[in-house]
Design a protein around this motif. Structure first.
Motif, PDB file in Angstrom:
ATOM      1  N   LEU A 184       4.117  -2.684   0.955  1.00 19.48           N
ATOM      2  CA  LEU A 184       2.890  -2.578   1.737  1.00 19.48           C
ATOM      3  C   LEU A 184       2.795  -1.241   2.466  1.00 19.48           C
ATOM      4  N   ALA A 185       3.889  -0.821   3.099  1.00 17.80           N
ATOM      5  CA  ALA A 185       3.863   0.438   3.854  1.00 17.80           C
ATOM      6  C   ALA A 185       3.576   1.623   2.939  1.00 17.80           C
ATOM      7  N   ALA A 186       4.228   1.670   1.787  1.00 15.49           N
ATOM      8  CA  ALA A 186       4.017   2.773   0.851  1.00 15.49           C
ATOM      9  C   ALA A 186       2.604   2.745   0.289  1.00 15.49           C
ATOM     10  N   TYR A 187       2.114   1.572   0.004  1.00 12.84           N
ATOM     11  CA  TYR A 187       0.764   1.449  -0.550  1.00 12.84           C
ATOM     12  C   TYR A 187      -0.280   1.906   0.470  1.00 12.84           C
ATOM     13  N   ARG A 188      -0.118   1.506   1.727  1.00 15.11           N
ATOM     14  CA  ARG A 188      -1.090   1.908   2.751  1.00 15.11           C
ATOM     15  C   ARG A 188      -1.006   3.410   3.022  1.00 15.11           C
ATOM     16  N   ALA A 189       0.191   3.973   2.889  1.00 13.08           N
ATOM     17  CA  ALA A 189       0.337   5.421   3.079  1.00 13.08           C
ATOM     18  C   ALA A 189      -0.431   6.206   2.025  1.00 13.08           C
ATOM     19  N   TYR A 193      -5.872  -0.385   0.964  1.00 16.88           N
ATOM     20  CA  TYR A 193      -6.610  -1.313   1.834  1.00 16.88           C
ATOM     21  C   TYR A 193      -7.720  -0.643   2.639  1.00 16.88           C
ATOM     22  N   ARG A 194      -7.939   0.653   2.453  1.00 15.47           N
ATOM     23  CA  ARG A 194      -9.084   1.282   3.116  1.00 15.47           C
ATOM     24  C   ARG A 194     -10.397   0.733   2.566  1.00 15.47           C
ATOM     25  N   SER A 195     -10.467   0.558   1.256  1.00 18.77           N
ATOM     26  CA  SER A 195     -11.685   0.027   0.657  1.00 18.77           C
ATOM     27  C   SER A 195     -11.928  -1.405   1.108  1.00 18.77           C
ATOM     28  N   TYR A 196     -10.861  -2.194   1.168  1.00 20.14           N
ATOM     29  CA  TYR A 196     -11.026  -3.571   1.632  1.00 20.14           C
ATOM     30  C   TYR A 196     -11.542  -3.606   3.064  1.00 20.14           C
ATOM     31  N   ASP A 265       2.677  -2.356  -9.258  1.00 20.42           N
ATOM     32  CA  ASP A 265       1.700  -2.025  -8.214  1.00 20.42           C
ATOM     33  C   ASP A 265       0.999  -3.302  -7.735  1.00 20.42           C
ATOM     34  N   PRO A 266       1.714  -4.227  -7.106  1.00 21.64           N
ATOM     35  CA  PRO A 266       1.117  -5.523  -6.753  1.00 21.64           C
ATOM     36  C   PRO A 266      -0.010  -5.439  -5.741  1.00 21.64           C
ATOM     37  N   HIS A 267       0.050  -4.463  -4.831  1.00 21.59           N
ATOM     38  CA  HIS A 267      -0.968  -4.420  -3.781  1.00 21.59           C
ATOM     39  C   HIS A 267      -2.324  -3.961  -4.304  1.00 21.59           C
ATOM     40  N   ARG A 268      -2.359  -3.251  -5.410  1.00 21.64           N
ATOM     41  CA  ARG A 268      -3.655  -2.881  -5.991  1.00 21.64           C
ATOM     42  C   ARG A 268      -4.385  -4.155  -6.429  1.00 21.64           C
ATOM     43  N   PHE A 269      -3.649  -5.078  -6.995  1.00 21.44           N
ATOM     44  CA  PHE A 269      -4.228  -6.377  -7.340  1.00 21.44           C
ATOM     45  C   PHE A 269      -4.629  -7.149  -6.086  1.00 21.44           C
ATOM     46  N   LEU A 270      -3.732  -7.191  -5.095  1.00 19.47           N
ATOM     47  CA  LEU A 270      -4.020  -7.960  -3.885  1.00 19.47           C
ATOM     48  C   LEU A 270      -5.246  -7.408  -3.151  1.00 19.47           C
ATOM     49  N   GLU A 271      -5.401  -6.085  -3.139  1.00 19.34           N
ATOM     50  CA  GLU A 271      -6.581  -5.528  -2.487  1.00 19.34           C
ATOM     51  C   GLU A 271      -7.848  -5.912  -3.254  1.00 19.34           C
ATOM     52  N   ALA A 306       4.088 -10.066   3.946  1.00 16.38           N
ATOM     53  CA  ALA A 306       3.940  -8.801   4.666  1.00 16.38           C
ATOM     54  C   ALA A 306       2.479  -8.532   4.994  1.00 16.38           C
ATOM     55  N   LEU A 307       1.608  -8.851   4.068  1.00 12.10           N
ATOM     56  CA  LEU A 307       0.178  -8.631   4.260  1.00 12.10           C
ATOM     57  C   LEU A 307      -0.354  -9.485   5.402  1.00 12.10           C
ATOM     58  N   GLN A 308       0.120 -10.706   5.478  1.00 13.97           N
ATOM     59  CA  GLN A 308      -0.330 -11.595   6.548  1.00 13.97           C
ATOM     60  C   GLN A 308       0.167 -11.149   7.917  1.00 13.97           C
ATOM     61  N   GLY A 309       1.255 -10.384   7.930  1.00 16.85           N
ATOM     62  CA  GLY A 309       1.758  -9.857   9.191  1.00 16.85           C
ATOM     63  C   GLY A 309       1.130  -8.537   9.593  1.00 16.85           C
ATOM     64  N   ALA A 310       0.401  -7.917   8.683  1.00 19.02           N
ATOM     65  CA  ALA A 310      -0.263  -6.649   8.996  1.00 19.02           C
ATOM     66  C   ALA A 310      -1.555  -6.919   9.753  1.00 19.02           C
ATOM     67  N   ARG A 311      -2.064  -5.889  10.395  1.00 15.76           N
ATOM     68  CA  ARG A 311      -3.278  -6.047  11.203  1.00 15.76           C
ATOM     69  C   ARG A 311      -4.500  -5.623  10.393  1.00 15.76           C
ATOM     70  N   LEU A 312      -4.862  -6.513   9.474  1.00 17.18           N
ATOM     71  CA  LEU A 312      -6.013  -6.250   8.616  1.00 17.18           C
ATOM     72  C   LEU A 312      -7.170  -7.185   8.941  1.00 17.18           C
ATOM     73  N   GLY A 313      -7.074  -7.899  10.047  1.00 15.46           N
ATOM     74  CA  GLY A 313      -8.112  -8.854  10.389  1.00 15.46           C
ATOM     75  C   GLY A 313      -7.861 -10.189   9.711  1.00 15.46           C
ATOM     76  N   PRO A 314      -8.774 -11.135   9.882  1.00  8.48           N
ATOM     77  CA  PRO A 314      -8.600 -12.466   9.276  1.00  8.48           C
ATOM     78  C   PRO A 314      -8.522 -12.379   7.752  1.00  8.48           C
ATOM     79  N   LEU A 315      -7.529 -13.039   7.191  1.00  4.89           N
ATOM     80  CA  LEU A 315      -7.349 -13.065   5.742  1.00  4.89           C
ATOM     81  C   LEU A 315      -7.588 -14.477   5.230  1.00  4.89           C
TER      82      LEU A 315
END
Length: 562
Positions: A184-189, A193-196, A265-271, A306-315
């Protein structure tokens, strides 16, 4: 009369007091209750709980099935029919011997057969049985490594890997295998998740997102090819609550693209998945991952946490569901039945899944790869995607390529590329000593084409005139060292094994076709007639597409039948 009344009512009272079915074993009940813990006792979790018992004890005993039925307040027959439907559950009746502690599963599907799976299975059985169980199994989604043996799908097996043979060590995928991917950290760097977040905050409207998907021409990439944007618009029009069901149960022989992308690249799918929930208005997601992909399930579980622990708002609430070895669950309604804890049998239509799907609610159903491309389309627009095609085709495709090529694997190439170009430009050509003889353009069900048609564009709607289709873009390449007839028989055996049995044309037709295709001389009149019945009368795509390889051999490889 009073005496007669007493005589007739007494037996009825005794019958009601007698327990029906198998007696409940207190020890088995205590073990099942300990496994389930404080988890909810819901029918839709039946398959998850069957996995828990199988993982803990290495089998599903009659006592444990009875105890689970009692805990879930189901009839024992309901639990038994689900457990016996799926290939990966070992149901052991009273008096039967449980399976060995360690099982080695060797794929015997098309590509693995080309590279000696039968010989590997025979050698391992001679060397290791009965201490180790050697199972010939359908495609395990690692065709680029053919022939493939898989060791250790559950905790009991993972603890007993010492002393296996050199052959297993050479071909095995072990549970210690850990793919490398951006967390998650590397993907956000990298801007993840900016588009999301822009969609979630309303900076990108739902209409804009759907329009981009429609303009890009993105289609479902699990095989059916339904336009993604149209599906989002359709499901969004039905009343809430709406659900999302994601299919990561790619069981088509030759297909492994979803595993490749998920491991890399799992987070590309998750986003992409989260963008879909915001645009369509969905608050619960069910991700169905095939049992053959334990590493993928671990990746998803870890990164979702990890995504649920990040501050991305309600998921949305995200549920991970584990398949149990049934190719038919790649069909959308069969997958939904499995998520609901039932046998994976396709539903009759209408109603369609978009309107009456999972738990009776409007459901957006997608293949993994369809969501994988969403972030790029939202972020980069449609130009980069639509400009990449060849021969007037638009878009990119991920091709799972296996067989007699120098560089098998997942290759992202322009839509409309030909098999010959794919082999020469992306796969390093044919293996030394091999000459292109034919290829499956869309996995086992997509038919077979000869080298003379290797310049046809590989895309949606281009191969139907030849009796084939692109499907999941699983391209299996074979040479003159191979027999198209033998490979078609392998495919038909697969379909006969994987038929859910619900409809007679598929259940009986596939088995009958195997018998006819095993004969030295094929019946060139009866086989097409049998195929037509299967195509016309089967409920779902399995029975409808199963005859394709056989029909292609009759049409394009008649020299092998003389």
């Amino acid at each position: 009369m009073a005496e007669d009344a007493d005589t007739t009512t007494a037996p009825r009272k005794r019958l009601r007091a007698r327990p029906k079915g198998r007696a409940l074993d207190p020890k088995a009940l205590a073990e099942v209750q300990a496994l389930l813990g404080d988890g909810p006792r819901r029918r839709d979790l039946l398959i998850e709980y069957l996995h828990a018992i199988q993982d803990r004890f290495g089998q599903l005993s009659a006592a444990h099935l009875t105890a689970l039925a009692a805990e879930l307040r189901l009839a024992t027959t309901e639990v038994y029919e689900v457990a016996t439907f799926y290939h990966h559950f070992d149901v052991v009746k009273e008096g039967e011997q449980p399976p060995p502690t360690l099982t080695v599963r060797v794929c015997d599907s098309i590509t693995c057969e080309m590279f000696g799976a039968r010989e590997l299975i025979a050698d391992l059985r001679t060397e290791l049985e009965p201490a180790v169980r050697i199972q010939a199994v359908p495609c395990v989604g690692r065709c680029e490594r053919a022939p493939v043996a898989v060791v250790g799908w559950n905790p009991i097996e993972r603890a007993t890997l010492d002393g296996i043979s050199r052959a297993v060590a050479t071909h095995a995928v072990r549970p210690s295998y850990r793919p490398e991917y951006p967390d998650l950290a590397a993907y956000r760097a990298q801007g993840g998740y900016r588009s999301y977040l822009r969609v979630a905050k309303g900076e990108l409207s739902t209409e804009l997102v759907i329009t981009r998907l429609e303009e890009a021409g993105l289609r479902g990439l699990g095989g059916a090819g339904f336009p993604v944007g149209r599906k989002w618009r359709l499901v969004r029009g039905f009343p809430a609550p709406r659900l999302l069901a994601v299919n990561v149960d790619e069981g088509e022989p030759g297909t492994f693209k979803d595993r490749f992308f998920l491991e890399s690249d799992p987070h590309r799918f998750l986003e992409g998945m989260l963008i879909a929930t915001k645009v369509v208005g969905i608050d619960q997601v069910y991700v169905y991952v095939r049992d053959e992909y334990p590493q993928c399930r671990e990746i998803l579980a870890r990164e979702i946490e990890a995504l649920q622990g990040a501050r991305l708002g309600p998921l949305p609430v995200i549920h991970l569901r584990r398949g149990a070895g049934a190719y038919i669950c790649g069909e959308e309604s069969a997958m939904i039945e499995s998520i609901e804890g039932k046998r994976g049998m396709p539903r009759l239509r209408p109603p369609y899944v978009a309107e009456v799907g999972l738990f009776g609610r409007p459901t957006l159903e997608h293949n993994f790869e369809s969501l994988y491309w969403v972030r790029d389309l939202v972020e980069r627009g449609t130009g980069w995607f639509t400009a990449e095609g060849r021969r007037g085709r638009k878009g990119l495709r991920a091709y799972s390529v296996s067989g007699r090529v120098s560089k098998p694997g997942v290759h992202v190439a322009p839509a409309g590329i030909s098999a010959r170009e794919l082999v020469d430009e992306y796969c390093g050509g044919m293996l030394p000593g091999h000459e292109l003889y034919g290829y499956f353009p869309g996995g086992a069900s997509g038919g077979i084409l000869p080298a003379a048609l290797a310049d046809e564009p590989l895309d949606f709607d281009t191969l139907q005139p030849h009796g084939c289709f692109i499907g999941s873009a699983a391209v299996i390449v074979f040479s003159r060292h191979d027999s198209a007839r033998a490979l078609a028989l392998n495919a038909m055996r697969f379909f006969a094994h994987e038929s859910c049995g619900q409809c007679t044309p598929c259940r009986v037709g596939a088995s009958k076709a195997v018998v006819l295709m095993e004969r030295r001389n094929w019946d060139r009149q009866l086989l097409p007639e049998l195929a037509q019945v299967m195509v016309d009368a089967s409920i779902c795509g399995l029975g409808q597409a199963a005859p394709n390889p056989m029909l292609c051999v009759l049409k394009y490889f008649p020299q092998e039948l003389d």
